[in-house]
Design an enzyme around this catalytic site. Structure first.
Site, PDB file in Angstrom:
ATOM      1  N   HIS A  27      -0.407   7.199  -8.066  1.00  0.00           N
ATOM      2  CA  HIS A  27      -0.655   6.003  -8.898  1.00  0.00           C
ATOM      3  C   HIS A  27      -0.247   4.735  -8.132  1.00  0.00           C
ATOM      4  O   HIS A  27      -0.991   3.741  -8.123  1.00  0.00           O
ATOM      5  CB  HIS A  27       0.140   6.139 -10.206  1.00  0.00           C
ATOM      6  N   GLU A  28       0.917   4.779  -7.484  1.00  0.00           N
ATOM      7  CA  GLU A  28       1.415   3.575  -6.797  1.00  0.00           C
ATOM      8  C   GLU A  28       0.631   3.277  -5.515  1.00  0.00           C
ATOM      9  O   GLU A  28       0.334   2.115  -5.240  1.00  0.00           O
ATOM     10  CB  GLU A  28       2.916   3.697  -6.505  1.00  0.00           C
TER      11      GLU A  28
ATOM     12  N   HIS B 189      -2.392   1.466  -6.382  1.00  0.00           N
ATOM     13  CA  HIS B 189      -2.134   0.032  -6.613  1.00  0.00           C
ATOM     14  C   HIS B 189      -2.160  -0.754  -5.303  1.00  0.00           C
ATOM     15  O   HIS B 189      -2.709  -1.852  -5.242  1.00  0.00           O
ATOM     16  CB  HIS B 189      -0.747  -0.183  -7.233  1.00  0.00           C
TER      17      HIS B 189
ATOM     18  N   GLN C 113       1.907  -5.770  -8.682  1.00  0.00           N
ATOM     19  CA  GLN C 113       2.271  -5.952 -10.092  1.00  0.00           C
ATOM     20  C   GLN C 113       3.298  -7.064 -10.308  1.00  0.00           C
ATOM     21  O   GLN C 113       3.578  -7.427 -11.448  1.00  0.00           O
ATOM     22  CB  GLN C 113       2.801  -4.632 -10.665  1.00  0.00           C
TER      23      GLN C 113
ATOM     24  N   CYS D 135       0.771   2.489 -17.371  1.00  0.00           N
ATOM     25  CA  CYS D 135       0.936   1.542 -16.269  1.00  0.00           C
ATOM     26  C   CYS D 135       1.547   0.269 -16.838  1.00  0.00           C
ATOM     27  O   CYS D 135       1.103  -0.215 -17.881  1.00  0.00           O
ATOM     28  CB  CYS D 135      -0.429   1.243 -15.652  1.00  0.00           C
ATOM     29  N   LEU D 136       2.544  -0.281 -16.151  1.00  0.00           N
ATOM     30  CA  LEU D 136       3.219  -1.479 -16.666  1.00  0.00           C
ATOM     31  C   LEU D 136       2.288  -2.686 -16.745  1.00  0.00           C
ATOM     32  O   LEU D 136       2.567  -3.631 -17.478  1.00  0.00           O
ATOM     33  CB  LEU D 136       4.443  -1.802 -15.804  1.00  0.00           C
TER      34      LEU D 136
ATOM     35  N   GLY E 191       7.357   3.581 -11.737  1.00  0.00           N
ATOM     36  CA  GLY E 191       6.903   3.034 -10.466  1.00  0.00           C
ATOM     37  C   GLY E 191       6.425   1.607 -10.651  1.00  0.00           C
ATOM     38  O   GLY E 191       6.054   1.195 -11.760  1.00  0.00           O
TER      39      GLY E 191
HETATM   40 ZN   LIG Z   1       0.463   1.132 -12.528  1.00  0.00          ZN
END
Ligand SMILES: [Zn+2]
Length: 185
Positions: free
Chosen positions: A149-150, A153, A50, A107-108, A45
């Site tokens: 999670h997204e 964000h 991000q 997480c990226l 995701g």
């Molecule tokens: Zn993340």
């Protein structure tokens, strides 16, 4: 086009995403670039924050995560999650089931950091597609976790906010270092 991924310490990750009202070519291009960036980084995701944009826009693809099961209903109809990927979701609203489970997340924006996070096992999400059409997704398993999670964000919430106190203590020096490296000069 692949975009640079913003890392922890950059304040855009704490910004709440603006609602999207115009479904135009610029938006389609951003979504396509986000999909390419997520796939290149082997992520499941990616939220607009991000890539430096505080917008209610996220992309998800769990098709590569073979080891973790998911279920999915799209507009009330059971579908195969893997063949329904990738998802591009705008202005999502999430309702959580009561039952929770603990699972490992990464997480990226936090390279090499993982932590156990408690999340609802089942969720229902209402959102818009890239064409501005309404859609409703019910999900369980990894897809439910990824959606939570997204959507976090998009509201400026990061997975470290949901880690146990003990995990946060263990990660404190690494997080501090990352924050320093990525803070605006
Ligand atoms: Zn993340």
């Amino acid at each position: 086009m692949k975009l640079p991924i913003v890392r922890y310490g950059n304040p855009v990750l704490r910004a709440k995403g603006k609602r999207i009202e115009t479904f135009d070519d610029g938006l389609r291009e951003l979504a396509a670039n986000m999909l390419e960036t997520m796939h290149e980084a082997n992520g499941v995701g990616l939220a607009a924050q991000q890539v430096g944009e505080a917008l209610q826009l996220t992309v998800i693809d769990i098709a590569g995560a073979e080891d973790q099961a998911s279920t999915m209903k799209l507009d009330g109809v059971e579908v195969e999650p893997k063949t329904s990927m990738p998802l591009v979701l705008l202005n999502p609203e999430l309702a959580l089931g009561e039952e929770t489970a603990i699972g490992a997340e990464g997480c990226l924006s936090f390279p090499e950091i993982t932590g156990d996070i408690q999340r609802a096992i089942w969720v229902k999400l209402r959102a818009r597609s890239l064409d501005g059409e309404r859609l409703e997704i019910e999900a369980s398993g990894l897809l439910a976790r990824a959606l939570q999670h997204e959507v976090d964000h998009l509201n400026g919430i990061l997975f470290i906010d949901r880690m146990s106190a003990a995990t946060k203590v263990a990660l404190r020096s690494r997080l501090k270092k990352m924050q320093k490296e990525n803070a605006p000069r």
